[in-house]
Structure formats: C-alpha cells, structure tokens
Design a protein around this motif. Structure first.
Motif, PDB file in Angstrom:
ATOM      1  N   TRP A  77       5.616  13.776  21.376  1.00 20.33           N
ATOM      2  CA  TRP A  77       5.584  14.913  20.463  1.00 20.33           C
ATOM      3  C   TRP A  77       4.494  15.917  20.855  1.00 20.33           C
ATOM      4  O   TRP A  77       3.498  15.563  21.462  1.00 20.33           O
ATOM      5  CB  TRP A  77       5.356  14.437  19.022  1.00 20.33           C
ATOM      6  N   SER A  78       4.734  17.160  20.456  1.00 17.68           N
ATOM      7  CA  SER A  78       3.707  18.186  20.556  1.00 17.68           C
ATOM      8  C   SER A  78       3.181  18.521  19.157  1.00 17.68           C
ATOM      9  O   SER A  78       2.114  19.100  19.008  1.00 17.68           O
ATOM     10  CB  SER A  78       4.257  19.453  21.215  1.00 17.68           C
ATOM     11  N   ARG A  79       3.956  18.122  18.159  1.00 15.28           N
ATOM     12  CA  ARG A  79       3.611  18.394  16.764  1.00 15.28           C
ATOM     13  C   ARG A  79       4.363  17.391  15.903  1.00 15.28           C
ATOM     14  O   ARG A  79       5.505  17.039  16.203  1.00 15.28           O
ATOM     15  CB  ARG A  79       4.059  19.825  16.483  1.00 15.28           C
ATOM     16  N   TRP A  80       3.734  16.930  14.831  1.00 21.28           N
ATOM     17  CA  TRP A  80       4.417  15.999  13.932  1.00 21.28           C
ATOM     18  C   TRP A  80       3.902  16.206  12.512  1.00 21.28           C
ATOM     19  O   TRP A  80       2.838  16.776  12.287  1.00 21.28           O
ATOM     20  CB  TRP A  80       4.217  14.535  14.355  1.00 21.28           C
ATOM     21  N   ALA A  81       4.664  15.710  11.545  1.00 20.39           N
ATOM     22  CA  ALA A  81       4.277  15.709  10.132  1.00 20.39           C
ATOM     23  C   ALA A  81       5.011  14.561   9.466  1.00 20.39           C
ATOM     24  O   ALA A  81       6.001  14.048   9.994  1.00 20.39           O
ATOM     25  CB  ALA A  81       4.636  17.035   9.470  1.00 20.39           C
ATOM     26  N   GLU A  82       4.527  14.165   8.304  1.00 22.73           N
ATOM     27  CA  GLU A  82       5.140  13.047   7.588  1.00 22.73           C
ATOM     28  C   GLU A  82       5.055  13.280   6.088  1.00 22.73           C
ATOM     29  O   GLU A  82       4.003  13.669   5.571  1.00 22.73           O
ATOM     30  CB  GLU A  82       4.401  11.762   7.950  1.00 22.73           C
ATOM     31  N   ASN A  83       6.160  13.055   5.400  1.00 19.67           N
ATOM     32  CA  ASN A  83       6.182  13.035   3.942  1.00 19.67           C
ATOM     33  C   ASN A  83       6.480  11.612   3.501  1.00 19.67           C
ATOM     34  O   ASN A  83       7.377  10.968   4.049  1.00 19.67           O
ATOM     35  CB  ASN A  83       7.262  13.974   3.391  1.00 19.67           C
TER      36      ASN A  83
ATOM     37  N   GLY B 144      -5.524   1.840  10.100  1.00 17.19           N
ATOM     38  CA  GLY B 144      -5.903   3.209  10.433  1.00 17.19           C
ATOM     39  C   GLY B 144      -4.869   3.981  11.246  1.00 17.19           C
ATOM     40  O   GLY B 144      -5.131   5.105  11.657  1.00 17.19           O
ATOM     41  N   ARG B 145      -3.688   3.412  11.476  1.00  9.96           N
ATOM     42  CA  ARG B 145      -2.656   4.122  12.239  1.00  9.96           C
ATOM     43  C   ARG B 145      -1.982   5.164  11.352  1.00  9.96           C
ATOM     44  O   ARG B 145      -1.635   4.881  10.206  1.00  9.96           O
ATOM     45  CB  ARG B 145      -1.613   3.142  12.771  1.00  9.96           C
TER      46      ARG B 145
ATOM     47  N   TRP C  58       9.710   5.833   0.429  1.00 14.37           N
ATOM     48  CA  TRP C  58      10.438   6.838   1.198  1.00 14.37           C
ATOM     49  C   TRP C  58       9.500   7.397   2.255  1.00 14.37           C
ATOM     50  O   TRP C  58       8.364   7.765   1.944  1.00 14.37           O
ATOM     51  CB  TRP C  58      10.883   7.984   0.292  1.00 14.37           C
ATOM     52  N   VAL C  59       9.957   7.492   3.491  1.00 15.35           N
ATOM     53  CA  VAL C  59       9.171   8.093   4.569  1.00 15.35           C
ATOM     54  C   VAL C  59      10.091   9.033   5.336  1.00 15.35           C
ATOM     55  O   VAL C  59      11.184   8.642   5.739  1.00 15.35           O
ATOM     56  CB  VAL C  59       8.604   7.034   5.538  1.00 15.35           C
ATOM     57  N   GLN C  60       9.660  10.272   5.497  1.00 16.50           N
ATOM     58  CA  GLN C  60      10.370  11.195   6.386  1.00 16.50           C
ATOM     59  C   GLN C  60       9.382  11.690   7.433  1.00 16.50           C
ATOM     60  O   GLN C  60       8.374  12.317   7.098  1.00 16.50           O
ATOM     61  CB  GLN C  60      10.996  12.371   5.651  1.00 16.50           C
TER      62      GLN C  60
ATOM     63  N   TYR D 171       0.856  -1.189   0.000  1.00 11.67           N
ATOM     64  CA  TYR D 171       0.000   0.000   0.000  1.00 11.67           C
ATOM     65  C   TYR D 171       0.889   1.234   0.000  1.00 11.67           C
ATOM     66  O   TYR D 171       2.098   1.149   0.220  1.00 11.67           O
ATOM     67  CB  TYR D 171      -0.974   0.000   1.184  1.00 11.67           C
ATOM     68  N   TYR D 172       0.288   2.390  -0.278  1.00 13.74           N
ATOM     69  CA  TYR D 172       1.022   3.651  -0.314  1.00 13.74           C
ATOM     70  C   TYR D 172       0.114   4.730   0.261  1.00 13.74           C
ATOM     71  O   TYR D 172      -0.646   5.367  -0.446  1.00 13.74           O
ATOM     72  CB  TYR D 172       1.430   3.960  -1.759  1.00 13.74           C
ATOM     73  N   GLU D 173       0.152   4.861   1.546  1.00  9.57           N
ATOM     74  CA  GLU D 173      -0.731   5.779   2.268  1.00  9.57           C
ATOM     75  C   GLU D 173      -0.042   6.234   3.547  1.00  9.57           C
ATOM     76  O   GLU D 173       0.807   5.534   4.086  1.00  9.57           O
ATOM     77  CB  GLU D 173      -2.044   5.074   2.676  1.00  9.57           C
ATOM     78  N   HIS D 174      -0.494   7.376   4.073  1.00 10.37           N
ATOM     79  CA  HIS D 174      -0.021   7.814   5.387  1.00 10.37           C
ATOM     80  C   HIS D 174      -0.636   6.949   6.489  1.00 10.37           C
ATOM     81  O   HIS D 174      -0.022   6.735   7.526  1.00 10.37           O
ATOM     82  CB  HIS D 174      -0.379   9.282   5.636  1.00 10.37           C
TER      83      HIS D 174
END
Length: 178
Positions: A118-124, A104-105, A170-172, A96-99
């Motif tokens: 964390w207080s804030r996060w993001a993902e590419n 559902g995590r 790729w995941v950052q 699969y290719y999803e965030h």
C-alpha cells in the motif's frame, strides 16, 4: 501403528468440526500474535455465509455513498478482506475493540502481513450494530469515518465481520496500492 503429521491431523479436525457446525477456521493472524489460527465456536457455515453477505452489503452501501460524493467505487481485494476478517475475529476472540491489537499492530501492519503493498490505508471499525445498514450509518455519522469512506484516493477495500457474542465486530479496511 499409523503416524500422522500434526498439520494433516489439524486439517482433518478442522474439516470435521466445520461440517458439524462446532467451529470454523479463520484466516491466520499475523506472525507473533497470540495464536496462529483463530477458532470461532458455534459459528458454523451459516455464520460465515451471513458474515460474508453482511460484508458484501457493507461494500455496496459504502460504494453508494462514494458515488454520491463523486468517488469511484471501491474494488474488493482478497488481501484486504483477509486482514479485515482476521482483525474482526481477533477482537471478538480476545475481547478488545481497538484499531491496534494488544501487541500494538495497526491496520497497516495487518494489511502488509496479508500481502498488500500500500501507499495509503485507512480502517473503520464498529462494534454492536446488528446489520450492515446500521454499521455504515454509524460510520457515516462520524465526520472522521465518513471522510475515510469518501476519500477518493482510496481504491480498494475488504470487510470482515465477526458475529460472535458480544459483537458483532465490523472492520472495513481501505487502501491504495503502492
């Protein structure tokens, strides 16, 4: 007759297969996922070292862009790296290719499970670029992804790359401690 504990047998088997280049162990996936350990056929030590070098290069390229935007460079955090590697490996192994995982995590769940408060996060995420420059260029070509890269409030990062067929994946992950 000699009895072996299952964990000891599994550890020995993983060590032997890794030496032979047949499989490499990845970080455990979060509890409740389809598997407790993701095995990567054929990657061997060379595949992991290439993926690790790609991850280091992604951080360097992203930090170069952040400096140009007036942000401090991101610090590599082992917990974020573990979360990113696990997600890249999970997407590759389950196709699969999803965030969000099929369960559902999202990135916040994975980062928390890795032990990062964390207080804030993001993902590419990205699928397909054959090298770090192409992956980062792709992210920077998207306003949303570039906004994440240049969010100066995000201070830590971890990158995971899976070089399995059908990818690379790729995941950052980005975060600020809470």
């Amino acid at each position: 007759m000699q009895h072996h504990r299952p964990a000891a047998v599994l550890a020995a088997l993983l060590a032997v297969t890794a030496l032979l280049g047949g499989c490499t162990a990845r970080e455990p996936v979060p509890a409740g996922s389809a598997a407790a350990l993701v095995m990567t056929p054929g990657a061997g030590a060379a595949g992991r070292s290439t993926a690790d070098e790609y991850a280091r290069r992604v951080v360097s390229l992203v930090n170069d862009h952040r400096r140009q935007a007036g942000c401090e460079p991101l610090r590599v955090d082992d917990r974020l790296t573990a979360a990113a590697r696990a997600h890249a490996g999970d997407m590759a192994s389950r196709g699969y290719y999803e965030h969000r995982s099929p369960e559902g995590r999202d990135g916040g769940d994975r980062i928390t499970a890795a032990g990062y408060r964390w207080s804030r996060w993001a993902e590419n995420i990205h699928k397909g670029p054959q090298g770090p420059q192409d992956a980062v260029t792709g992210w920077l070509g998207s306003a949303t992804h570039e906004q994440i890269v240049t969010d100066c409030a995000l201070t830590d990062t971890g990158v995971g790359v899976s070089l399995e067929p059908g990818g690379p994946w790729w995941v950052q992950d980005f975060a600020a401690g809470g």
